[in-house]
Design a protein around this motif. Structure first.
Motif, PDB file in Angstrom:
ATOM      1  N   VAL A  70     109.051   2.604  -1.560  1.00  0.00           N
ATOM      2  CA  VAL A  70     109.151   3.915  -0.923  1.00  0.00           C
ATOM      3  C   VAL A  70     107.864   4.686  -1.203  1.00  0.00           C
ATOM      4  N   ILE A  71     107.324   5.341  -0.158  1.00  0.00           N
ATOM      5  CA  ILE A  71     106.094   6.116  -0.298  1.00  0.00           C
ATOM      6  C   ILE A  71     106.341   7.534   0.197  1.00  0.00           C
ATOM      7  N   TYR A  72     105.903   8.518  -0.594  1.00  0.00           N
ATOM      8  CA  TYR A  72     106.038   9.932  -0.240  1.00  0.00           C
ATOM      9  C   TYR A  72     104.645  10.553  -0.098  1.00  0.00           C
ATOM     10  N   SER A  73     104.529  11.546   0.775  1.00  0.00           N
ATOM     11  CA  SER A  73     103.281  12.312   0.887  1.00  0.00           C
ATOM     12  C   SER A  73     103.541  13.564   1.706  1.00  0.00           C
ATOM     13  N   ASP A  74     102.512  14.409   1.826  1.00  0.00           N
ATOM     14  CA  ASP A  74     102.609  15.607   2.659  1.00  0.00           C
ATOM     15  C   ASP A  74     102.139  15.359   4.084  1.00  0.00           C
ATOM     16  N   HIS A  75     101.293  14.328   4.259  1.00  0.00           N
ATOM     17  CA  HIS A  75     100.686  14.105   5.582  1.00  0.00           C
ATOM     18  C   HIS A  75     100.499  12.611   5.805  1.00  0.00           C
ATOM     19  N   LEU A  76     100.654  12.186   7.060  1.00  0.00           N
ATOM     20  CA  LEU A  76     100.544  10.764   7.392  1.00  0.00           C
ATOM     21  C   LEU A  76      99.940  10.576   8.772  1.00  0.00           C
ATOM     22  N   ASN A  77      98.992   9.667   8.872  1.00  0.00           N
ATOM     23  CA  ASN A  77      98.522   9.153  10.159  1.00  0.00           C
ATOM     24  C   ASN A  77      98.914   7.682  10.229  1.00  0.00           C
ATOM     25  N   TYR A  78      99.662   7.320  11.268  1.00  0.00           N
ATOM     26  CA  TYR A  78     100.166   5.949  11.332  1.00  0.00           C
ATOM     27  C   TYR A  78      99.811   5.303  12.665  1.00  0.00           C
ATOM     28  N   ASP A  79      99.295   4.075  12.575  1.00  0.00           N
ATOM     29  CA  ASP A  79      98.953   3.283  13.753  1.00  0.00           C
ATOM     30  C   ASP A  79      99.928   2.118  13.837  1.00  0.00           C
ATOM     31  N   GLY A  80     100.803   2.137  14.848  1.00  0.00           N
ATOM     32  CA  GLY A  80     101.795   1.085  14.988  1.00  0.00           C
ATOM     33  C   GLY A  80     101.226  -0.245  15.425  1.00  0.00           C
ATOM     34  N   ASN A  81      99.990  -0.264  15.909  1.00  0.00           N
ATOM     35  CA  ASN A  81      99.359  -1.509  16.335  1.00  0.00           C
ATOM     36  C   ASN A  81      98.831  -2.300  15.145  1.00  0.00           C
ATOM     37  N   THR A  82      98.191  -1.605  14.222  1.00  0.00           N
ATOM     38  CA  THR A  82      97.660  -2.254  13.022  1.00  0.00           C
ATOM     39  C   THR A  82      98.626  -2.155  11.851  1.00  0.00           C
ATOM     40  N   LYS A  83      99.624  -1.287  11.959  1.00  0.00           N
ATOM     41  CA  LYS A  83     100.598  -1.016  10.903  1.00  0.00           C
ATOM     42  C   LYS A  83      99.917  -0.486   9.637  1.00  0.00           C
ATOM     43  N   VAL A  84      98.870   0.295   9.838  1.00  0.00           N
ATOM     44  CA  VAL A  84      98.148   0.912   8.729  1.00  0.00           C
ATOM     45  C   VAL A  84      98.548   2.380   8.638  1.00  0.00           C
ATOM     46  N   ALA A  85      98.974   2.773   7.441  1.00  0.00           N
ATOM     47  CA  ALA A  85      99.367   4.157   7.180  1.00  0.00           C
ATOM     48  C   ALA A  85      98.313   4.804   6.286  1.00  0.00           C
ATOM     49  N   ILE A  86      97.819   5.973   6.690  1.00  0.00           N
ATOM     50  CA  ILE A  86      96.882   6.745   5.876  1.00  0.00           C
ATOM     51  C   ILE A  86      97.622   7.990   5.402  1.00  0.00           C
ATOM     52  N   LEU A  87      97.902   8.049   4.116  1.00  0.00           N
ATOM     53  CA  LEU A  87      98.690   9.131   3.538  1.00  0.00           C
ATOM     54  C   LEU A  87      97.799  10.014   2.681  1.00  0.00           C
ATOM     55  N   THR A  88      98.001  11.334   2.776  1.00  0.00           N
ATOM     56  CA  THR A  88      97.198  12.273   2.001  1.00  0.00           C
ATOM     57  C   THR A  88      98.082  13.359   1.396  1.00  0.00           C
ATOM     58  N   ASN A  89      97.596  13.913   0.291  1.00  0.00           N
ATOM     59  CA  ASN A  89      98.226  15.028  -0.418  1.00  0.00           C
ATOM     60  C   ASN A  89      99.541  14.620  -1.102  1.00  0.00           C
ATOM     61  N   LYS A  90      99.494  14.631  -2.431  1.00  0.00           N
ATOM     62  CA  LYS A  90     100.670  14.355  -3.262  1.00  0.00           C
ATOM     63  C   LYS A  90     101.334  13.032  -2.882  1.00  0.00           C
ATOM     64  N   VAL A  91     100.526  11.996  -2.810  1.00  0.00           N
ATOM     65  CA  VAL A  91     101.042  10.679  -2.454  1.00  0.00           C
ATOM     66  C   VAL A  91     101.693  10.029  -3.676  1.00  0.00           C
ATOM     67  N   LYS A  92     102.884   9.493  -3.468  1.00  0.00           N
ATOM     68  CA  LYS A  92     103.590   8.778  -4.539  1.00  0.00           C
ATOM     69  C   LYS A  92     104.245   7.536  -3.958  1.00  0.00           C
ATOM     70  N   MET A  93     103.866   6.379  -4.488  1.00  0.00           N
ATOM     71  CA  MET A  93     104.469   5.123  -4.052  1.00  0.00           C
ATOM     72  C   MET A  93     105.295   4.547  -5.199  1.00  0.00           C
ATOM     73  N   ILE A  94     106.567   4.274  -4.933  1.00  0.00           N
ATOM     74  CA  ILE A  94     107.469   3.725  -5.939  1.00  0.00           C
ATOM     75  C   ILE A  94     107.802   2.287  -5.561  1.00  0.00           C
ATOM     76  N   ASP A  95     107.457   1.366  -6.443  1.00  0.00           N
ATOM     77  CA  ASP A  95     107.721  -0.057  -6.227  1.00  0.00           C
ATOM     78  C   ASP A  95     108.396  -0.605  -7.480  1.00  0.00           C
ATOM     79  N   GLY A  96     109.728  -0.635  -7.473  1.00  0.00           N
ATOM     80  CA  GLY A  96     110.454  -1.052  -8.663  1.00  0.00           C
ATOM     81  C   GLY A  96     110.203  -0.087  -9.799  1.00  0.00           C
TER      82      GLY A  96
END
Length: 255
Positions: A70-96
């Motif tokens: 699960v990834i949290y942030s304040d802002h996201l730019n997402y490209d569904g073609n490349t499946k690349v997410a650019i997240l900014t401001n208070k980003v938190k990724m929880i993996d286990g």
């Protein structure tokens, strides 16, 4: 709301309100929940360009993957073609049991690789790692750190410039000049491993162990901090400045 085409196309699973802006080619969506190939992406609002298969999301962004990441942030730019997410401001990724925090994260939803270049931190159990650059591989749970790397574990402080850390094994791997500071001793190496769970270290290049007036060098060095045991092999050199003693040999063991 009806879903768009299946496959790589971004779908709108739900929303509260949709406003169209024909001139700009996107629609403004309030409280959208997007989905793509098992992953969901939610936010307070988003500008969605269906023809380009992209969107920009604002406020309380949450990305949830089937693996449980699960990834949290304040802002996201997402490209569904490349499946690349650019997240900014208070980003938190929880993996286990590993949590990565930063202010700018580029995350590939397919390869499950996250990258930051402006400083970040990973907390795994009682270990805390910080660095300027970081690369997190969710599939293998390996993290690579570059520049100003600091690993704080319950029994040691590690400073280096290049380090790999696995969140499952909790083993750190060194690939350059590294200092490991204990309560009353210091280890130096330029290549090796340190197990943060059992405090055992294996070093293979330019190794030096020091404790007070004593130091031990060798081509390879093993140290068990909990047992208080050090073992050096090859070109062993032991010095005790307090006793004015020097010893050389092929194998050396220090208790």
């Amino acid at each position: 709301m009806a879903a768009f085409a299946q496959g790589r196309q971004i779908e709108i699973r739900s929303s509260e309100l949709v406003k169209g802006f024909q001139s700009s080619g996107f629609v403004r969506i309030i409280r959208p929940v997007f989905s793509q190939e098992g992953s969901t992406l939610a936010s307070d609002s988003a500008d969605f360009n269906q023809s380009a298969n992209t969107f920009e999301a604002f406020g309380h962004v949450v990305i949830t993957q089937p693996s449980g990441t699960v990834i949290y942030s304040d802002h996201l730019n997402y490209d569904g073609n490349t499946k690349v997410a650019i997240l900014t401001n208070k980003v938190k990724m929880i993996d286990g049991d590993a949590t990565l925090t930063t202010d700018h994260l580029t995350y590939n939803m397919t390869t499950k690789i996250g990258t930051y270049i402006d400083g970040g931190k990973i907390v795994n159990d009682k270990n805390v790692l910080t660095s300027k650059n970081g690369y997190y591989f969710s599939a293998s749970r390996d993290a690579y750190f570059r520049h100003d790397v600091v690993l704080n574990s319950p029994d040691a402080l590690i400073k280096t410039d290049t380090l790999r850390y696995n969140s499952n094994s909790k083993i750190a791997y060194f690939y350059g000049p590294t200092n490991i500071y204990g309560k009353d001793d210091t280890l130096y190496t330029e290549n090796g491993t340190y197990n943060t769970q059992n405090d055992q270290a294996h070093f293979g290049k330019n190794n030096l162990y020091t404790q007070g007036s004593k130091s031990l060098k060798g081509d390879s060095l093993f140290y068990d901090r909990k047992a208080g045991l050090g073992r050096a092999i090859g070109n062993v050199f032991f010095i005790d400045t307090a006793e004015n003693a020097q010893l050389r040999g092929g194998i050396g063991t220090y208790h």
